[in-house]
Design a protein around this motif. Structure first.
Motif, PDB file in Angstrom:
ATOM      1  N   LEU A  30      25.985  67.962 -32.284  1.00 27.69           N
ATOM      2  CA  LEU A  30      26.831  67.120 -33.127  1.00 27.69           C
ATOM      3  C   LEU A  30      28.285  67.273 -32.689  1.00 27.69           C
ATOM      4  CD1 LEU A  30      25.314  68.017 -36.629  1.00 27.69           C
ATOM      5  CD2 LEU A  30      24.604  66.197 -35.060  1.00 27.69           C
ATOM      6  N   GLU A  31      28.911  66.158 -32.348  1.00 25.22           N
ATOM      7  CA  GLU A  31      30.314  66.170 -31.938  1.00 25.22           C
ATOM      8  C   GLU A  31      31.078  65.190 -32.819  1.00 25.22           C
ATOM      9  OE1 GLU A  31      33.896  66.410 -30.823  1.00 25.22           O
ATOM     10  OE2 GLU A  31      32.462  67.826 -29.944  1.00 25.22           O
ATOM     11  N   ARG A  32      32.105  65.672 -33.504  1.00 23.52           N
ATOM     12  CA  ARG A  32      32.828  64.823 -34.445  1.00 23.52           C
ATOM     13  C   ARG A  32      33.690  63.768 -33.763  1.00 23.52           C
ATOM     14  NH1 ARG A  32      37.336  68.924 -37.056  1.00 23.52           N
ATOM     15  NH2 ARG A  32      38.487  69.375 -35.129  1.00 23.52           N
ATOM     16  N   ALA A  33      34.105  64.005 -32.511  1.00 19.01           N
ATOM     17  CA  ALA A  33      34.919  63.017 -31.793  1.00 19.01           C
ATOM     18  C   ALA A  33      34.044  61.856 -31.329  1.00 19.01           C
ATOM     19  CB  ALA A  33      35.600  63.676 -30.597  1.00 19.01           C
ATOM     20  N   PRO A  34      34.640  60.690 -31.114  1.00 21.65           N
ATOM     21  CA  PRO A  34      33.852  59.539 -30.644  1.00 21.65           C
ATOM     22  C   PRO A  34      33.421  59.637 -29.188  1.00 21.65           C
ATOM     23  CG  PRO A  34      36.166  58.940 -30.869  1.00 21.65           C
ATOM     24  CD  PRO A  34      36.027  60.315 -31.429  1.00 21.65           C
ATOM     25  N   ALA A  35      33.967  60.602 -28.457  1.00 23.91           N
ATOM     26  CA  ALA A  35      33.577  60.816 -27.060  1.00 23.91           C
ATOM     27  C   ALA A  35      33.653  62.301 -26.766  1.00 23.91           C
ATOM     28  CB  ALA A  35      34.497  60.044 -26.114  1.00 23.91           C
ATOM     29  N   LEU A  36      32.911  62.726 -25.745  1.00 23.62           N
ATOM     30  CA  LEU A  36      32.972  64.122 -25.349  1.00 23.62           C
ATOM     31  C   LEU A  36      34.324  64.437 -24.727  1.00 23.62           C
ATOM     32  CD1 LEU A  36      29.423  64.674 -23.807  1.00 23.62           C
ATOM     33  CD2 LEU A  36      30.263  65.460 -26.029  1.00 23.62           C
ATOM     34  N   GLU A  37      34.639  65.719 -24.682  1.00 19.67           N
ATOM     35  CA  GLU A  37      35.943  66.188 -24.229  1.00 19.67           C
ATOM     36  C   GLU A  37      36.309  65.585 -22.878  1.00 19.67           C
ATOM     37  OE1 GLU A  37      38.157  70.519 -23.718  1.00 19.67           O
ATOM     38  OE2 GLU A  37      35.973  70.387 -23.763  1.00 19.67           O
ATOM     39  N   ASN A  38      37.515  65.030 -22.821  1.00 19.15           N
ATOM     40  CA  ASN A  38      38.001  64.417 -21.581  1.00 19.15           C
ATOM     41  C   ASN A  38      39.423  64.893 -21.306  1.00 19.15           C
ATOM     42  OD1 ASN A  38      37.868  62.804 -19.299  1.00 19.15           O
ATOM     43  ND2 ASN A  38      38.636  61.000 -20.359  1.00 19.15           N
ATOM     44  N   VAL A  39      39.659  66.186 -21.569  1.00 16.08           N
ATOM     45  CA  VAL A  39      40.989  66.752 -21.415  1.00 16.08           C
ATOM     46  C   VAL A  39      41.380  66.742 -19.943  1.00 16.08           C
ATOM     47  CG1 VAL A  39      42.376  68.843 -21.681  1.00 16.08           C
ATOM     48  CG2 VAL A  39      40.752  68.188 -23.457  1.00 16.08           C
ATOM     49  N   GLY A  40      42.591  66.286 -19.677  1.00 13.98           N
ATOM     50  CA  GLY A  40      43.077  66.231 -18.308  1.00 13.98           C
ATOM     51  C   GLY A  40      43.612  67.569 -17.851  1.00 13.98           C
ATOM     52  N   SER A  41      42.738  68.533 -17.654  1.00 11.04           N
ATOM     53  CA  SER A  41      43.179  69.848 -17.211  1.00 11.04           C
ATOM     54  C   SER A  41      42.147  70.455 -16.291  1.00 11.04           C
ATOM     55  CB  SER A  41      43.432  70.775 -18.409  1.00 11.04           C
ATOM     56  OG  SER A  41      42.235  71.064 -19.082  1.00 11.04           O
ATOM     57  N   GLY A  42      42.577  71.478 -15.577  1.00 10.73           N
ATOM     58  CA  GLY A  42      41.681  72.176 -14.673  1.00 10.73           C
ATOM     59  C   GLY A  42      40.995  73.338 -15.351  1.00 10.73           C
ATOM     60  N   LEU A  43      40.026  73.879 -14.647  1.00  5.10           N
ATOM     61  CA  LEU A  43      39.228  74.978 -15.180  1.00  5.10           C
ATOM     62  C   LEU A  43      38.829  75.887 -14.026  1.00  5.10           C
ATOM     63  CD1 LEU A  43      37.666  76.079 -17.702  1.00  5.10           C
ATOM     64  CD2 LEU A  43      35.736  74.691 -16.944  1.00  5.10           C
ATOM     65  N   ALA A  44      39.026  77.181 -14.211  1.00  7.85           N
ATOM     66  CA  ALA A  44      38.566  78.164 -13.233  1.00  7.85           C
ATOM     67  C   ALA A  44      37.275  78.784 -13.737  1.00  7.85           C
ATOM     68  CB  ALA A  44      39.634  79.237 -13.024  1.00  7.85           C
ATOM     69  N   VAL A  45      36.262  78.777 -12.900  1.00 12.31           N
ATOM     70  CA  VAL A  45      34.981  79.405 -13.247  1.00 12.31           C
ATOM     71  C   VAL A  45      34.798  80.600 -12.325  1.00 12.31           C
ATOM     72  CG1 VAL A  45      32.502  79.099 -13.555  1.00 12.31           C
ATOM     73  CG2 VAL A  45      34.049  77.162 -13.917  1.00 12.31           C
ATOM     74  N   VAL A  99      35.823  79.393  -8.545  1.00 19.22           N
ATOM     75  CA  VAL A  99      35.863  77.984  -8.169  1.00 19.22           C
ATOM     76  C   VAL A  99      36.689  77.221  -9.198  1.00 19.22           C
ATOM     77  CG1 VAL A  99      33.655  78.102  -6.960  1.00 19.22           C
ATOM     78  CG2 VAL A  99      33.709  77.370  -9.359  1.00 19.22           C
ATOM     79  N   LEU A 100      37.300  76.131  -8.742  1.00 21.86           N
ATOM     80  CA  LEU A 100      38.239  75.364  -9.558  1.00 21.86           C
ATOM     81  C   LEU A 100      37.778  73.917  -9.644  1.00 21.86           C
ATOM     82  CD1 LEU A 100      41.322  76.773  -7.634  1.00 21.86           C
ATOM     83  CD2 LEU A 100      40.580  77.540  -9.891  1.00 21.86           C
ATOM     84  N   LEU A 101      37.790  73.368 -10.837  1.00 19.56           N
ATOM     85  CA  LEU A 101      37.381  71.987 -11.030  1.00 19.56           C
ATOM     86  C   LEU A 101      38.006  71.447 -12.305  1.00 19.56           C
ATOM     87  CD1 LEU A 101      33.703  71.780 -12.335  1.00 19.56           C
ATOM     88  CD2 LEU A 101      35.037  73.860 -12.403  1.00 19.56           C
ATOM     89  N   LEU A 102      37.882  70.159 -12.499  1.00 20.57           N
ATOM     90  CA  LEU A 102      38.341  69.552 -13.736  1.00 20.57           C
ATOM     91  C   LEU A 102      37.399  69.913 -14.870  1.00 20.57           C
ATOM     92  CD1 LEU A 102      39.282  65.961 -12.488  1.00 20.57           C
ATOM     93  CD2 LEU A 102      40.859  67.799 -13.117  1.00 20.57           C
ATOM     94  N   ARG A 103      37.954  70.193 -16.026  1.00 20.94           N
ATOM     95  CA  ARG A 103      37.122  70.525 -17.183  1.00 20.94           C
ATOM     96  C   ARG A 103      36.139  69.397 -17.480  1.00 20.94           C
ATOM     97  NH1 ARG A 103      37.373  74.003 -21.661  1.00 20.94           N
ATOM     98  NH2 ARG A 103      39.225  74.951 -20.739  1.00 20.94           N
ATOM     99  N   ARG A 104      36.583  68.163 -17.367  1.00 21.26           N
ATOM    100  CA  ARG A 104      35.692  67.051 -17.709  1.00 21.26           C
ATOM    101  C   ARG A 104      34.509  66.949 -16.748  1.00 21.26           C
ATOM    102  NH1 ARG A 104      40.489  64.066 -16.321  1.00 21.26           N
ATOM    103  NH2 ARG A 104      40.378  63.136 -14.249  1.00 21.26           N
TER     104      ARG A 104
END
Length: 389
Positions: A30-45, A99-104
């Motif tokens: 269940l996600e309260r937003a009308p779309a899944l997260e689309n934050v314009g940021s990077g992510l390190a895994v 590794v580095l990628l976009l969160r979305r």
């Protein structure tokens, strides 16, 4: 078939949904937003996060789509290096690098593998009975053998399960994040530069994208009419390529948020049929780069224990995550120093440590990065979990 309802469609919630589905559970996210997260940021895994993703079959897709972090380290505001390490050393020590990628990109991978039929968008949770696993929404009532609360740092589920527990507290710093195309002729290192209470970090992503983040001491709730101008005021005289990046970034691509963390760990990460994970369970400052990785770890460990006693999940996760929250905030405090003498001692200590052992930075992270997941996902007993305190 055992049923699970996941509240929250971020990285942690989607990973939990996928891990449980691979265990044979019927899952609804269940996600309260009308779309899944689309934050314009990077992510390190980091390696521990990649191992967790391996258990749900997404480690290799992430490795393929991400950019491997090159040499990384700490710098002064004038560009002089305080310490450096290489990804070759990290791979030798942990079997993987960062590794580095976009969160979305990660969100999309998780959602596609989970299946859109298992995700309900624009769905607000209006009530929850942790003992029966009843979840009320505006669209109707769901009953689950397991409820996974992945509803973020301001988790309403956490407040309901642990009324009176201290809320996340302000770390004292505000943070900016931004994405831009790499300016022509500019070389971007994976590095974090420290000044007097200020931090600026840079990462090169795939497709010539650059991700940056910055922090500074500020009163909570502050906002500027032009956040790029605000960043230039603070960092415009720092070493290259920081000024060029700030000149090139679209002001609309800059995000700002105050940084909070849970200073007092929860007594446990479950109650009744409900388990908390990610920022709902242990919000942390970003200084160790472990927020998303710990949520993914939570998810695969929860799926491993979901057919039994949720106290085993708490036992496996509470101590580890509390320690990472503590260590991350300790680094945050070091970045907040403004006294010139204290800054000199801090920087000298890092420089000497870096020269003494090139692997010192890595060894200090062993307890975080060398984590191993439980057995790979597979069919579970399908029993409803129990939840002794």
């Amino acid at each position: 078939m055992a049923t699970a309802v996941v509240i929250g469609g971020g990285v942690g919630g989607l990973t939990a949904g996928l891990a449980l589905r691979l265990k044979g559970w019927d899952v609804t996210v269940l996600e309260r937003a009308p779309a899944l997260e689309n934050v314009g940021s990077g992510l390190a895994v980091s390696p521990n996060g990649l191992r967790a993703l391996d258990t749900v079959g997404l480690g290799d897709p992430v490795r393929e789509l991400a950019r491997v972090q090159g040499a990384a380290g700490l710098r002064k505001a004038d560009g002089r290096w305080l310490s450096r390490t290489s990804q070759e050393r990290a791979r030798l020590r942990y079997g993987d690098g960062v590794v580095l990628l976009l969160r979305r990109v990660l969100v999309d991978l998780l959602a596609d593998r989970l299946g859109q039929a298992n995700i309900r968008l624009d769905t607000e949770v209006t009530g929850l009975d942790p003992e029966s696993g009843t979840v009320e929404t505006e669209a109707g009532t769901l009953r689950a053998d397991l409820v996974v609360a992945a509803d973020g740092i301001r988790s309403g589920t956490r407040r309901q399960l642990f009324p009176g527990h201290p809320e996340p507290v302000y770390s004292g710093v505000t943070a900016w994040r931004g994405l831009l195309r790499r300016p022509e002729g500019v070389t971007v290192h994976s590095a974090e530069s420290w000044g007097a209470g200020l931090v600026f970090g840079t990462h090169q992503l795939a497709d010539d994208l650059v991700y940056f983040y910055a922090t500074d001491l500020a009163a909570p709730g502050g906002r500027a009419a032009d956040e790029r101008a605000e960043l230039l005021r603070r960092f415009g005289n720092w070493h290259r390529p920081i000024p060029a990046m700030l000149d090139a970034v679209d002001p609309g691509a800059i995000l700002r948020n105050d940084v909070y963390y849970l200073a007092t760990p929860l007594p446990r990460l479950h109650q009744g049929r409900v388990a908390l994970l990610g920022d709902a369970a242990h919000p942390m400052t970003p200084n160790l780069g472990q927020g998303a990785c710990q949520a993914v770890e939570d998810a695969v460990v929860l799926a491993h224990h979901a057919g039994g006693d949720l106290a085993d999940y708490t036992e496996a996760r509470l101590g580890r995550t509390a320690e990472i929250v503590r260590r991350s905030m300790a680094i945050c405090r070091a970045t907040k120093i403004r006294n010139p003498v204290a800054i000199g001692l801090r920087d000298l200590g890092m420089r000497v440590a870096g020269r003494f052992s090139a692997d010192l930075m890595l060894r200090a992270m062993d307890s975080v990065l060398d984590w191993r997941p439980p057995a790979p996902a597979g069919p579970s007993s399908g029993r409803a979990p129990t939840g002794r305190a």
